[in-house]
Design a protein around this motif. Sequence first.
Motif: not given
Length: 226
Positions: A193-204
């Motif tokens: 389990a790691a903290e990392e940059k994922v960026g915005p996620l959307s269900l659009e």
Amino acid sequence: MFKFMKTGVLAAFLIATAVGAHAQKKINEGSVTYTLEYGLTPEQEPMAAQLPKETKVKFNGTISKMELEQGPATITVLRDGSTNNGLILIDVPVAQMQLAVKQGKEEYEKAKASSPKLSDFKATGEKKMIGAYNAEKYTYKDDKGGSYELWATTDLELPAGFSGEDFKDVKGALLKFTRFQNGVKTTLTLKNAAEEKVGPLSLEVPSGYEIKTMEEIMAMQNGGGE
């Protein structure tokens, strides 16, 4: 061309809805990697070679994202753990095809209805270290007579709803647990389990994707040729 779709979409969907946790290192954006073991029935054995042995789930807040390569397709599953809404994206570059399947409450309840109901979660007081985490053992059962155990830790906190409703009575993040999805018994073990940059996620639904129902995707698989 569509023979890969049924197993591929099923594998992606069952993994995406099987992973998670909810309750001391708090990670709001990052990733969780699990190893996967399957308890397949004789009827399910033909899909064994296509089921992954490991999966990485990225998340930002309550929305998670999992990608699976299946034949010529890339299948992306997004899910909001707070609402149980989801989105499946199927990208087949060789066919210049981009399909999207929305997953709302009705689809969630339909998928859940096909799986055994889990209940009677009880902390046993038995403890041990699993990786870097202090873990406690729980027992639980299903409505088909099955009995199970899991290990959870309060050393790690992931976004609310990450484990889904089945495990809402467990205090802590799940390190090793067994559940069912679409009739497939799956045991997941936390690898990282790691903290990392994922960026915005959307269900659009992204531009360029054609919206289909899951029934339409399955019909394409059944009658779409080689």
